[in-house]
Scaffold this motif. Structure first.
Motif, mmCIF file in Angstrom:
data_model
loop_
_atom_site.group_PDB
_atom_site.id
_atom_site.type_symbol
_atom_site.label_atom_id
_atom_site.label_comp_id
_atom_site.label_asym_id
_atom_site.label_seq_id
_atom_site.Cartn_x
_atom_site.Cartn_y
_atom_site.Cartn_z
ATOM 1 N N ASN A 95 -8.966 3.503 -2.732
ATOM 2 C CA ASN A 95 -7.698 4.225 -2.847
ATOM 3 C C ASN A 95 -6.527 3.369 -2.371
ATOM 4 N N ALA A 96 -6.748 2.659 -1.257
ATOM 5 C CA ALA A 96 -5.674 1.815 -0.719
ATOM 6 C C ALA A 96 -5.290 0.733 -1.717
ATOM 7 N N LEU A 97 -6.297 0.053 -2.284
ATOM 8 C CA LEU A 97 -6.004 -1.009 -3.255
ATOM 9 C C LEU A 97 -5.307 -0.452 -4.489
ATOM 10 N N ALA A 98 -5.766 0.711 -4.947
ATOM 11 C CA ALA A 98 -5.144 1.305 -6.136
ATOM 12 C C ALA A 98 -3.688 1.669 -5.867
ATOM 13 N N SER A 99 -3.402 2.124 -4.649
ATOM 14 C CA SER A 99 -2.017 2.489 -4.331
ATOM 15 C C SER A 99 -1.110 1.268 -4.247
ATOM 16 N N ALA A 100 -1.713 0.060 -4.189
ATOM 17 C CA ALA A 100 -0.938 -1.186 -4.200
ATOM 18 C C ALA A 100 -0.962 -1.851 -5.572
ATOM 19 N N GLY A 101 -1.366 -1.091 -6.596
ATOM 20 C CA GLY A 101 -1.275 -1.599 -7.960
ATOM 21 C C GLY A 101 -2.523 -2.262 -8.497
ATOM 22 N N ILE A 102 -3.679 -2.071 -7.836
ATOM 23 C CA ILE A 102 -4.932 -2.716 -8.258
ATOM 24 C C ILE A 102 -5.904 -1.636 -8.740
ATOM 25 N N THR A 103 -6.302 -1.683 -9.982
ATOM 26 C CA THR A 103 -7.284 -0.732 -10.505
ATOM 27 C C THR A 103 -8.650 -1.031 -9.886
ATOM 28 N N THR A 104 -9.355 0.024 -9.455
ATOM 29 C CA THR A 104 -10.645 -0.187 -8.774
ATOM 30 C C THR A 104 -11.739 0.661 -9.420
ATOM 31 N N ARG B 97 -12.265 -4.642 -17.390
ATOM 32 C CA ARG B 97 -11.561 -5.569 -18.273
ATOM 33 C C ARG B 97 -10.987 -4.874 -19.498
ATOM 34 N N ALA B 98 -11.627 -3.782 -19.896
ATOM 35 C CA ALA B 98 -11.194 -3.065 -21.099
ATOM 36 C C ALA B 98 -10.199 -1.953 -20.795
ATOM 37 N N GLN B 99 -9.888 -1.730 -19.512
ATOM 38 C CA GLN B 99 -8.982 -0.645 -19.153
ATOM 39 C C GLN B 99 -7.548 -0.960 -19.552
ATOM 40 N N GLN B 100 -6.856 0.091 -20.002
ATOM 41 C CA GLN B 100 -5.452 -0.058 -20.369
ATOM 42 C C GLN B 100 -4.634 -0.466 -19.138
ATOM 43 N N GLY B 101 -3.797 -1.447 -19.288
ATOM 44 C CA GLY B 101 -2.933 -1.907 -18.207
ATOM 45 C C GLY B 101 -3.537 -3.001 -17.364
ATOM 46 N N VAL B 102 -4.828 -3.269 -17.524
ATOM 47 C CA VAL B 102 -5.509 -4.307 -16.748
ATOM 48 C C VAL B 102 -5.540 -5.600 -17.550
ATOM 49 N N PRO C 253 -3.578 2.951 -10.459
ATOM 50 C CA PRO C 253 -2.216 3.199 -9.964
ATOM 51 C C PRO C 253 -1.349 3.784 -11.083
ATOM 52 N N GLU C 254 -0.812 4.968 -10.847
ATOM 53 C CA GLU C 254 -0.007 5.609 -11.875
ATOM 54 C C GLU C 254 1.332 4.890 -12.041
ATOM 55 N N ASN C 255 1.733 4.688 -13.295
ATOM 56 C CA ASN C 255 3.019 4.081 -13.639
ATOM 57 C C ASN C 255 3.161 2.643 -13.143
ATOM 58 N N ALA C 256 2.014 1.982 -12.849
ATOM 59 C CA ALA C 256 2.069 0.566 -12.466
ATOM 60 C C ALA C 256 2.255 -0.283 -13.719
ATOM 61 N N PRO C 257 2.898 -1.438 -13.599
ATOM 62 C CA PRO C 257 3.103 -2.285 -14.774
ATOM 63 C C PRO C 257 1.783 -2.804 -15.344
ATOM 64 N N SER C 258 1.810 -3.132 -16.613
ATOM 65 C CA SER C 258 0.619 -3.691 -17.266
ATOM 66 C C SER C 258 0.377 -5.115 -16.776
ATOM 67 N N GLY C 259 -0.812 -5.620 -17.097
ATOM 68 C CA GLY C 259 -1.172 -6.978 -16.695
ATOM 69 C C GLY C 259 -1.610 -7.066 -15.249
ATOM 70 N N ARG C 260 -2.069 -5.953 -14.710
ATOM 71 C CA ARG C 260 -2.420 -5.911 -13.290
ATOM 72 C C ARG C 260 -3.864 -6.339 -13.044
ATOM 73 N N ALA C 261 -4.149 -6.554 -11.771
ATOM 74 C CA ALA C 261 -5.497 -6.943 -11.351
ATOM 75 C C ALA C 261 -6.398 -5.717 -11.247
ATOM 76 N N GLU D 204 0.841 -1.197 0.000
ATOM 77 C CA GLU D 204 0.000 0.000 0.000
ATOM 78 C C GLU D 204 0.877 1.248 0.000
ATOM 79 N N GLY D 205 0.554 2.186 -0.864
ATOM 80 C CA GLY D 205 1.325 3.420 -0.968
ATOM 81 C C GLY D 205 2.432 3.365 -1.997
ATOM 82 N N THR D 206 2.574 2.245 -2.684
ATOM 83 C CA THR D 206 3.631 2.111 -3.700
ATOM 84 C C THR D 206 3.382 3.060 -4.871
ATOM 85 N N TYR D 207 2.129 3.261 -5.245
ATOM 86 C CA TYR D 207 1.803 4.065 -6.430
ATOM 87 C C TYR D 207 0.917 5.252 -6.060
ATOM 88 N N GLN D 208 1.101 6.335 -6.777
ATOM 89 C CA GLN D 208 0.160 7.433 -6.726
ATOM 90 C C GLN D 208 -1.129 6.992 -7.423
#
Length: 515
Positions: free
Chosen positions: A101-110, A142-147, A71-79, A44-48
């Motif tokens: 917000n917490a989940l998104a900051s850990a690389g999970i699009t919500t 499912r259609a979001q870029q990076g997900v 999550p900004e600048n998170a790698p593609s293929g994320r949950a 948590e807090g890894t990403y803006q």
């Protein structure tokens, strides 16, 4: 009459009750941490977090507001995870912000979307349509870029877990489920358990607790509420995806032990052993500081971290064999009462019976008052006694004792009704605040029972008086009394009052106040 109405009350009593839970879960590991072998998850807090407000097309040609957090600048293929509302929430702006917000900051699009309310009311709820609405959100993720479309799942709380079960039935490609404070069973079963728990917490007398089976056995379909019998068992065969089940141990409303075991069993029956259960010393919303759902309470300090670790581990491919932490862990759960299985009614099976009794009681009472006022206004325009064509004396004015008995019955009815309504308003307030009011509730229940007995006595006295003084009754056969009868208006007054009192006493029997 007391025996008659007491017997009627017994006949109205269902043959089931909410029993204490006899078998309890043993949780030995207190830590709720979730870790998988060989998998390192973003913390948590890894990403803006980038937040986007949008309009989401849903079923029925409608659109709702939604908030996408990425999550900004998170790698593609994320949950990614869509949030499903419980019963008390509806606006994306007002709920799940801290979680999402917490989940998104850990690389999970919500995605948090508004709950559609045109098909969601206190009386009628369309869970099938709601499932379609949230599936629209799921497909948007499912259609979001990076997900990765194969890694999109859902988070559901409370009533939302019923909707989630329909979603998994409709879409077999949901990647994971987080079920928090899940009722699991039908609303009727869960409410029976929860109401019993709440009433025992506040010290309600046994007679009040016994009302629960009487009410919850009724068929409420004529006024709606079909969703009270929504059967999730028909959908739980689709629990084939990884499952995280969360309960708060200070939540008195949920089957925190039975529910978890039921979900584990259903998942296993569907061939799924990738199920974790976590217990937190928290309330229904996983918040600490009170068992009540109060605003401003903080989430359990480990809750969002565990969600993130689990979702990211599942997205990385964790199976049931990869967990380094126990399947069931956390605070010690204690569910005092068991979910009732067979909810069948007694003599009264439909809510319409109660509605008809209440309406007839009220209308008869109002007509009685109208007749009494009419008799009082016209009292000087007619003689106290007249003789009809058959030679019978027709009485146009009651004696003082008869008047007292009639007026007493008229006054007693609204007093008893007001006392009943006031008592249960007080009970509901105590239950919602979980305040121990044992002394007041016991005293009030005794007064209600006493009021019912007084009503029986006064009505019986009125009948005896009318039968022997104005009717055919004669105590001393050696001295026949003069044949007399009441005027038609007076007869109607007594008859209407009797109907009103009898309806009130039948209702008292239903609620266990007599006997």
């Amino acid at each position: 009459m007391i025996a008659l109405f007491a017997g009627l009350g017994i006949a109205m009593e269902p043959k089931w009750s909410v029993k204490p839970l006899s078998m309890h879960l043993q949780v030995t590991e207190r830590s709720t941490a979730i870790k998988a072998r060989g998998i390192t998850t973003p913390q948590e807090g890894t990403y803006q977090v980038r937040q986007t407000r949008l309009r989401l097309p849903i079923s029925g040609g409608k659109t709702v507001n939604a908030i996408l957090r990425e999550p900004e600048n998170a790698p593609s293929g994320r949950a990614a995870c869509v949030f499903v509302h419980g019963a008390g929430t509806g606006k994306a702006e007002e709920v799940y912000a801290d979680l999402a917000n917490a989940l998104a900051s850990a690389g999970i699009t919500t995605l948090v979307q508004d709950k559609r309310l045109d098909n969601y009311t206190p009386l009628r709820r369309d869970y099938d349509s709601s499932a379609e609405d949230y599936l629209a959100g799921l497909n948007l993720l499912r259609a979001q870029q990076g997900v990765d479309a194969r890694k999109v799942g859902l988070y559901a709380e409370s009533e939302g877990t019923w909707i989630a079960s329909v979603m998994t039935h409709k879409d077999r490609h949901i990647a994971f489920q987080v079920l928090t404070s899940a009722p699991v069973y039908s609303g009727r079963q869960q409410i029976a358990m929860a109401a019993t728990e709440y009433l025992n917490i506040i010290g309600a007398p046994g007679g009040v607790v016994d009302i629960i089976p009487r009410l919850l056995s009724l068929n409420f379909a004529p006024i709606g509420l079909e969703y009270a019998d929504f059967n999730t068992a028909e959908y739980r065969d689709t629990l084939t995806m990884p499952l995280l089940v969360n309960y708060g141990t200070i939540d008195p409303a949920m089957p925190i032990e039975q529910g978890a075991l039921q979900l584990i069993g259903d998942a296993h029956a569907a061939g799924n052993s990738n199920v974790l259960v976590r217990y937190y010393a928290a309330n229904h919303q996983m918040r600490t500081g009170s068992s009540l759902s109060l605003p401003g309470l903080p989430l359990d300090k480990d809750y969002t971290h565990n969600l993130e670790d689990w979702i990211n581990a599942i997205a990385a491919g964790a199976t049931e064999d990869d967990w380094l932490t126990p399947d069931i862990a956390g605070a010690r759960p204690y569910q005092e009462y068991a979910i009732p299985e067979n909810i069948s009614s007694g003599l009264v099976s439909s809510v319409w019976v109660l509605v008809v009794l209440i309406v007839v009681c009220l209308v008869s009472w109002l007509l009685t008052v109208v007749f009494c006022i009419g008799a009082f206004v016209s009292r000087k325009r007619v003689e106290a006694k007249t003789v009809d064509d058959s030679g019978h004396i027709v009485v146009h004015r009651f004696t003082m004792l008869s008047k007292v008995l009639i007026i007493t019955n008229i006054v007693l009815l609204p007093i008893c009704a007001a006392g009943f309504l006031g008592y249960f308003a007080f009970t509901a307030k105590a239950a919602l605040s979980l305040t121990d009011e044992a002394t007041m509730l016991s005293f009030g229940w005794s007064m209600l029972r006493l009021g019912s007995l007084v009503l029986i006595v006064m009505n019986s006295w009125m009948w005896v008086r009318m039968f022997f003084f104005y009717g055919p009754g004669n105590i001393d056969k050696e001295y026949p009394k003069t044949a007399m009868r009441m005027a038609s208006g007076h007869t109607a007054t007594v008859a209407l009052l009797s109907v009103s009192v009898l309806c009130a006493l039948v209702l008292s029997s239903f609620f266990g106040l007599i006997g």
